[in-house]
Design a protein around this motif. Structure first.
Motif, PDB file in Angstrom:
ATOM      1  N   SER A 131      11.022  -1.192   0.289  1.00 34.73           N
ATOM      2  CA  SER A 131      10.430  -2.497   0.011  1.00 34.73           C
ATOM      3  C   SER A 131       9.328  -2.334  -1.026  1.00 34.73           C
ATOM      4  CB  SER A 131       9.875  -3.112   1.304  1.00 34.73           C
ATOM      5  OG  SER A 131       8.889  -2.260   1.850  1.00 34.73           O
ATOM      6  N   ALA A 132       8.832  -3.433  -1.528  1.00 38.47           N
ATOM      7  CA  ALA A 132       7.774  -3.401  -2.538  1.00 38.47           C
ATOM      8  C   ALA A 132       6.499  -2.807  -1.947  1.00 38.47           C
ATOM      9  CB  ALA A 132       7.499  -4.805  -3.054  1.00 38.47           C
ATOM     10  N   ILE A 133       5.727  -2.194  -2.800  1.00 40.63           N
ATOM     11  CA  ILE A 133       4.423  -1.656  -2.393  1.00 40.63           C
ATOM     12  C   ILE A 133       3.404  -2.782  -2.485  1.00 40.63           C
ATOM     13  CG2 ILE A 133       2.606  -0.004  -2.953  1.00 40.63           C
ATOM     14  CD1 ILE A 133       4.768   1.808  -4.126  1.00 40.63           C
TER      15      ILE A 133
END
Length: 135
Positions: A131-133
């Motif tokens: 997932s996105a940071i």
């Protein structure tokens, strides 16, 4: 010590070799690549793999892990033929990835079967859904 031979559609084998040597430069003598062109005859691929194995395995008793890109495609099919016809200690894994290759090279001093199992583990554990940071 065992060696590894990448057999893949051009230019993947050479690209994976370059990436692996960026991380593990000391593995250069134990890693070779055979790039298979789309128009290349299977007999030419067979000869190229044989020549690469001759260069990688100068000492009797050494083994090589063959790493192919796509199961059922020409590079893998010819590698399977090599397994059947070549008298050297060889193992073949298909679906090569950089994590698999790095893991294999890290265990090249282990028995060939162990090297192959570690390579498979390396490929499996590196496959993640990310997932996105959050900043």
């Amino acid at each position: 010590m065992n060696a590894a031979l990448l057999i893949a559609h051009a230019p993947l084998a050479s690209a994976l070799r370059q990436a692996a040597l960026h991380v593990l430069p000391d593995a250069a003598g134990a890693l070779a690549a055979v790039d298979v062109r789309a128009d290349e005859a299977p007999e030419a691929v067979f000869a190229a793999i044989g020549a690469a194995l001759d260069a990688l395995l100068p000492a009797a008793g050494e083994g090589a892990l063959l790493l192919a890109d796509v199961p059922g495609a020409t590079p893998c099919n010819v590698a399977q033929r090599i397994l059947a016809e070549d008298g050297r200690r060889l193992r073949l894994l298909a679906g090569v990835s950089l994590p698999m290759l790095l893991r294999a090279l890290s265990y090249r001093r282990e028995p060939l079967d162990c090297m192959a199992e570690r390579a498979l583990e390396g490929g499996h554990i590196a496959m993640l859904s990310m997932s996105a940071i959050d900043d």
